[in-house]
Design a protein around this motif. Structure first.
Motif, PDB file in Angstrom:
ATOM      1  N   THR A  73     -12.114   0.287 -15.819  1.00 35.72           N
ATOM      2  CA  THR A  73     -12.910   0.201 -14.605  1.00 35.72           C
ATOM      3  C   THR A  73     -12.601  -1.118 -13.910  1.00 35.72           C
ATOM      4  OG1 THR A  73     -14.662   1.477 -15.652  1.00 35.72           O
ATOM      5  CG2 THR A  73     -15.260   0.219 -13.692  1.00 35.72           C
ATOM      6  N   VAL A  74     -12.482  -1.083 -12.581  1.00 37.20           N
ATOM      7  CA  VAL A  74     -12.231  -2.306 -11.816  1.00 37.20           C
ATOM      8  C   VAL A  74     -13.294  -2.425 -10.727  1.00 37.20           C
ATOM      9  CG1 VAL A  74     -10.612  -3.595 -10.371  1.00 37.20           C
ATOM     10  CG2 VAL A  74      -9.745  -2.157 -12.226  1.00 37.20           C
ATOM     11  N   VAL A  75     -14.008  -3.536 -10.742  1.00 35.05           N
ATOM     12  CA  VAL A  75     -14.977  -3.847  -9.692  1.00 35.05           C
ATOM     13  C   VAL A  75     -14.419  -5.038  -8.934  1.00 35.05           C
ATOM     14  CG1 VAL A  75     -17.351  -4.494  -9.141  1.00 35.05           C
ATOM     15  CG2 VAL A  75     -16.888  -2.983 -11.088  1.00 35.05           C
ATOM     16  N   LEU A  76     -14.177  -4.835  -7.646  1.00 35.10           N
ATOM     17  CA  LEU A  76     -13.420  -5.784  -6.834  1.00 35.10           C
ATOM     18  C   LEU A  76     -14.271  -6.295  -5.685  1.00 35.10           C
ATOM     19  CD1 LEU A  76     -10.554  -6.928  -5.937  1.00 35.10           C
ATOM     20  CD2 LEU A  76     -10.285  -4.769  -4.697  1.00 35.10           C
ATOM     21  N   SER A  77     -14.263  -7.608  -5.490  1.00 32.29           N
ATOM     22  CA  SER A  77     -14.888  -8.213  -4.324  1.00 32.29           C
ATOM     23  C   SER A  77     -13.831  -9.043  -3.616  1.00 32.29           C
ATOM     24  CB  SER A  77     -16.063  -9.109  -4.746  1.00 32.29           C
ATOM     25  OG  SER A  77     -16.619  -9.771  -3.613  1.00 32.29           O
ATOM     26  N   THR A  78     -13.567  -8.731  -2.353  1.00 36.56           N
ATOM     27  CA  THR A  78     -12.493  -9.420  -1.641  1.00 36.56           C
ATOM     28  C   THR A  78     -12.755  -9.421  -0.147  1.00 36.56           C
ATOM     29  OG1 THR A  78     -10.103  -9.444  -1.207  1.00 36.56           O
ATOM     30  CG2 THR A  78     -11.131  -7.291  -1.491  1.00 36.56           C
ATOM     31  N   HIS A  79     -12.139 -10.401   0.539  1.00 36.86           N
ATOM     32  CA  HIS A  79     -12.183 -10.455   1.995  1.00 36.86           C
ATOM     33  C   HIS A  79     -11.019  -9.680   2.613  1.00 36.86           C
ATOM     34  CE1 HIS A  79     -15.069 -13.650   1.273  1.00 36.86           C
ATOM     35  NE2 HIS A  79     -15.313 -13.714   2.564  1.00 36.86           N
ATOM     36  N   TYR A  80     -10.035  -9.285   1.799  1.00 41.79           N
ATOM     37  CA  TYR A  80      -8.858  -8.609   2.323  1.00 41.79           C
ATOM     38  C   TYR A  80      -9.101  -7.101   2.357  1.00 41.79           C
ATOM     39  CZ  TYR A  80      -6.552 -13.101   1.573  1.00 41.79           C
ATOM     40  OH  TYR A  80      -6.207 -14.427   1.605  1.00 41.79           O
ATOM     41  N   LEU A  81      -9.621  -6.620   3.476  1.00 41.83           N
ATOM     42  CA  LEU A  81     -10.011  -5.222   3.564  1.00 41.83           C
ATOM     43  C   LEU A  81      -8.811  -4.284   3.527  1.00 41.83           C
ATOM     44  CD1 LEU A  81     -12.914  -5.387   6.162  1.00 41.83           C
ATOM     45  CD2 LEU A  81     -12.933  -5.815   3.707  1.00 41.83           C
ATOM     46  N   GLU A  82      -7.659  -4.758   3.939  1.00 42.99           N
ATOM     47  CA  GLU A  82      -6.461  -3.936   3.851  1.00 42.99           C
ATOM     48  C   GLU A  82      -6.144  -3.619   2.393  1.00 42.99           C
ATOM     49  OE1 GLU A  82      -1.712  -4.106   5.086  1.00 42.99           O
ATOM     50  OE2 GLU A  82      -3.105  -5.607   5.852  1.00 42.99           O
ATOM     51  N   GLU A  83      -6.357  -4.583   1.510  1.00 37.93           N
ATOM     52  CA  GLU A  83      -6.132  -4.351   0.080  1.00 37.93           C
ATOM     53  C   GLU A  83      -7.120  -3.323  -0.463  1.00 37.93           C
ATOM     54  OE1 GLU A  83      -4.564  -8.857  -0.956  1.00 37.93           O
ATOM     55  OE2 GLU A  83      -6.383  -8.086  -1.885  1.00 37.93           O
ATOM     56  N   VAL A  84      -8.361  -3.434  -0.037  1.00 41.42           N
ATOM     57  CA  VAL A  84      -9.378  -2.471  -0.464  1.00 41.42           C
ATOM     58  C   VAL A  84      -8.945  -1.063  -0.090  1.00 41.42           C
ATOM     59  CG1 VAL A  84     -11.755  -1.705  -0.077  1.00 41.42           C
ATOM     60  CG2 VAL A  84     -11.258  -4.145  -0.335  1.00 41.42           C
ATOM     61  N   ASP A  85      -8.436  -0.915   1.127  1.00 43.59           N
ATOM     62  CA  ASP A  85      -7.989   0.389   1.602  1.00 43.59           C
ATOM     63  C   ASP A  85      -6.866   0.948   0.731  1.00 43.59           C
ATOM     64  OD1 ASP A  85      -8.098   2.565   3.239  1.00 43.59           O
ATOM     65  OD2 ASP A  85      -7.271   1.582   5.008  1.00 43.59           O
ATOM     66  N   GLN A  86      -6.049   0.054   0.177  1.00 41.73           N
ATOM     67  CA  GLN A  86      -4.903   0.481  -0.622  1.00 41.73           C
ATOM     68  C   GLN A  86      -5.269   0.878  -2.048  1.00 41.73           C
ATOM     69  OE1 GLN A  86      -1.442  -2.182  -0.452  1.00 41.73           O
ATOM     70  NE2 GLN A  86      -2.191  -2.978   1.487  1.00 41.73           N
ATOM     71  N   VAL A  87      -6.239   0.192  -2.653  1.00 43.47           N
ATOM     72  CA  VAL A  87      -6.451   0.372  -4.087  1.00 43.47           C
ATOM     73  C   VAL A  87      -7.786   0.984  -4.485  1.00 43.47           C
ATOM     74  CG1 VAL A  87      -4.918  -1.565  -4.589  1.00 43.47           C
ATOM     75  CG2 VAL A  87      -7.390  -1.957  -4.483  1.00 43.47           C
ATOM     76  N   ALA A  88      -8.801   0.901  -3.613  1.00 45.64           N
ATOM     77  CA  ALA A  88     -10.146   1.307  -4.036  1.00 45.64           C
ATOM     78  C   ALA A  88     -10.333   2.816  -3.982  1.00 45.64           C
ATOM     79  CB  ALA A  88     -11.196   0.621  -3.173  1.00 45.64           C
ATOM     80  N   ASP A  89     -10.972   3.362  -5.012  1.00 43.51           N
ATOM     81  CA  ASP A  89     -11.421   4.752  -4.988  1.00 43.51           C
ATOM     82  C   ASP A  89     -12.699   4.877  -4.173  1.00 43.51           C
ATOM     83  OD1 ASP A  89      -9.400   5.655  -6.858  1.00 43.51           O
ATOM     84  OD2 ASP A  89     -10.573   4.661  -8.408  1.00 43.51           O
TER      85      ASP A  89
ATOM     86  N   ALA B 236      -9.290   4.614  13.139  1.00 45.32           N
ATOM     87  CA  ALA B 236      -9.859   3.310  12.809  1.00 45.32           C
ATOM     88  C   ALA B 236      -9.450   2.884  11.412  1.00 45.32           C
ATOM     89  CB  ALA B 236     -11.379   3.363  12.915  1.00 45.32           C
ATOM     90  N   ASP B 237      -9.283   1.570  11.209  1.00 42.01           N
ATOM     91  CA  ASP B 237      -9.001   1.068   9.874  1.00 42.01           C
ATOM     92  C   ASP B 237     -10.302   0.633   9.210  1.00 42.01           C
ATOM     93  OD1 ASP B 237      -9.621  -1.437  10.954  1.00 42.01           O
ATOM     94  OD2 ASP B 237      -7.521  -2.052  11.121  1.00 42.01           O
ATOM     95  N   LEU B 238     -10.188   0.171   7.971  1.00 40.99           N
ATOM     96  CA  LEU B 238     -11.389  -0.160   7.203  1.00 40.99           C
ATOM     97  C   LEU B 238     -12.117  -1.357   7.808  1.00 40.99           C
ATOM     98  CD1 LEU B 238     -12.964   0.813   4.771  1.00 40.99           C
ATOM     99  CD2 LEU B 238     -11.665  -0.775   3.347  1.00 40.99           C
ATOM    100  N   GLU B 239     -11.361  -2.286   8.388  1.00 43.28           N
ATOM    101  CA  GLU B 239     -11.994  -3.439   9.044  1.00 43.28           C
ATOM    102  C   GLU B 239     -12.933  -2.969  10.151  1.00 43.28           C
ATOM    103  OE1 GLU B 239     -10.778  -6.917  12.247  1.00 43.28           O
ATOM    104  OE2 GLU B 239      -9.236  -6.097  10.938  1.00 43.28           O
ATOM    105  N   GLU B 240     -12.448  -2.065  10.978  1.00 42.00           N
ATOM    106  CA  GLU B 240     -13.263  -1.596  12.094  1.00 42.00           C
ATOM    107  C   GLU B 240     -14.461  -0.802  11.610  1.00 42.00           C
ATOM    108  OE1 GLU B 240      -9.424  -1.267  15.079  1.00 42.00           O
ATOM    109  OE2 GLU B 240      -9.861   0.254  13.576  1.00 42.00           O
TER     110      GLU B 240
ATOM    111  N   GLY C 157      -0.536  -3.418  -7.506  1.00 40.36           N
ATOM    112  CA  GLY C 157       0.010  -2.438  -8.441  1.00 40.36           C
ATOM    113  C   GLY C 157      -0.612  -2.576  -9.818  1.00 40.36           C
ATOM    114  N   ASP C 158      -0.891  -3.807 -10.237  1.00 35.08           N
ATOM    115  CA  ASP C 158      -1.541  -4.041 -11.527  1.00 35.08           C
ATOM    116  C   ASP C 158      -2.932  -3.413 -11.567  1.00 35.08           C
ATOM    117  OD1 ASP C 158       0.626  -5.460 -12.387  1.00 35.08           O
ATOM    118  OD2 ASP C 158      -0.243  -7.440 -12.000  1.00 35.08           O
ATOM    119  N   ILE C 159      -3.645  -3.514 -10.456  1.00 33.20           N
ATOM    120  CA  ILE C 159      -4.987  -2.949 -10.406  1.00 33.20           C
ATOM    121  C   ILE C 159      -4.933  -1.431 -10.589  1.00 33.20           C
ATOM    122  CG2 ILE C 159      -6.980  -2.518  -8.912  1.00 33.20           C
ATOM    123  CD1 ILE C 159      -6.594  -5.277  -7.730  1.00 33.20           C
TER     124      ILE C 159
END
Length: 312
Positions: free
Chosen positions: A187-203, A288-292, A176-178
């Motif tokens: 601007t937010v540049v994010l690098s993460t292993h949690y692809l579910e989070e990417v799906d939630q917050v990334a444009d 399919a989800d972002l992981e797939e 939510g903070d992001i």
């Protein structure tokens, strides 16, 4: 919007950038433009070049060829770097200090910082402000690193594995903070292993593999690249691979009674399964989800990263 022409209003510009380490080509002709207020996830298998790309954006490394700009300045320019906040997995803070005084020290490095109390509030650290860093949990340390990233009131945030070690509630609040940061025009540049989070917050999701960009689009658009539907269910008795021979499916996974596969004809595959007389329960048929999609784009090179998204 990715490789669109850069403009003076862009937060980050990489234009035809290449980077060599000796004979190793880490990046090859990479062009990325990031606008103010965007949340962009940089993804890629280990060794793909994403860390190098972010290092170039921050002026930590210099390109072998091409041009890198941060707020239309050289990334090494102090005027550009003072407008950024960076959250690393390990920030090297002095553990003998207390949380509040650490924030106070770091904010003094910036020309227009947030008040210490405001930083602690935004990072959810008010209750532990007087505690020594050595006493913090892993999730609280991550919150402290986030506090140090935002204390300068940055226009751009670079976050490396920001939710590692956080519990589910803290992770949800952090995501939510992001989004709040982006709504404020940061601007937010994010690098993460949690692809579910990417799906939630990334444009946008920028996928780098073998030094080149292989995808740059919204999470929804990237997921749409995977054909068919994902089917999961539990079944009694436990099936074997032979039970699915000849069915229009791919990516079959079996774990005792649990089944997962992809199919462009899920109705036909399920009809054949029901005809076997199985007791099928917990049936789910989704896109399919972002992981797939990530694994589909990068092949086995991306499988380890995708698997590591599972919430501990």
């Amino acid at each position: 919007m990715t490789t669109a022409s850069a403009s003076a209003g862009d937060a980050v510009q990489l234009v035809d950038v290449s980077k060599y380490y000796g004979r190793v080509e880490a990046l090859r002709g990479v062009s990325v433009t990031i606008k103010p207020g965007e949340v962009v996830a940089m993804l890629g298998p280990n060794g793909a070049g994403k860390t190098t790309a972010i290092s170039l954006m921050l002026g930590m490394r210099r390109p072998t060829a091409g041009r890198v700009r941060l707020f239309d300045l050289d990334p090494g320019d102090r005027a550009a770097r003072s407008r950024c906040g960076v959250m690393l997995q390990e920030s090297g803070v002095n553990d003998v200090l207390r949380v509040g005084e650490t924030v106070a020290i770091f904010r003094a490095y910036y020309p227009h910082p947030l008040a210490t109390a405001r930083v602690l509030e935004l990072a959810g650290l008010e209750a532990v402000a007087n505690r020594k860093i050595t006493t913090l949990s892993g999730g609280q340390r991550q919150r402290l690193y986030y506090a140090l990233a935002i204390c300068g009131n940055p226009e751009a945030l670079f976050l490396d594995e920001p939710t590692a070690g956080m519990d589910v509630e803290s992770r949800r609040a952090f995501l939510g903070d992001i989004r709040r940061c982006a709504s404020e025009g940061r601007t937010v540049v994010l690098s993460t292993h949690y692809l579910e989070e990417v799906d939630q917050v990334a444009d946008r999701v920028v996928v780098i593999d073998r030094g080149v960009i292989i995808a740059d689009d919204s999470p929804a658009a990237i997921k749409s690249k995977v054909a068919g539907r994902r089917v999961t269910f539990t079944v009694t008795p436990s099936p074997t691979p032979a039970d699915f021979a000849g069915l229009p499916i791919s990516g079959l996974e079996l774990r005792d009674k649990w089944v997962r596969f992809h199919s462009s004809q899920p109705e036909q595959a399920l009809a054949a399964s029901f005809r076997r007389g199985w007791d099928i329960q917990n049936l789910e048929v989704v896109g399919a989800d972002l992981e797939e999609a990530f694994v589909n784009l990068t092949g086995n090179r991306g499988a380890d990263l995708a698997r590591s998204q599972e919430t501990p």
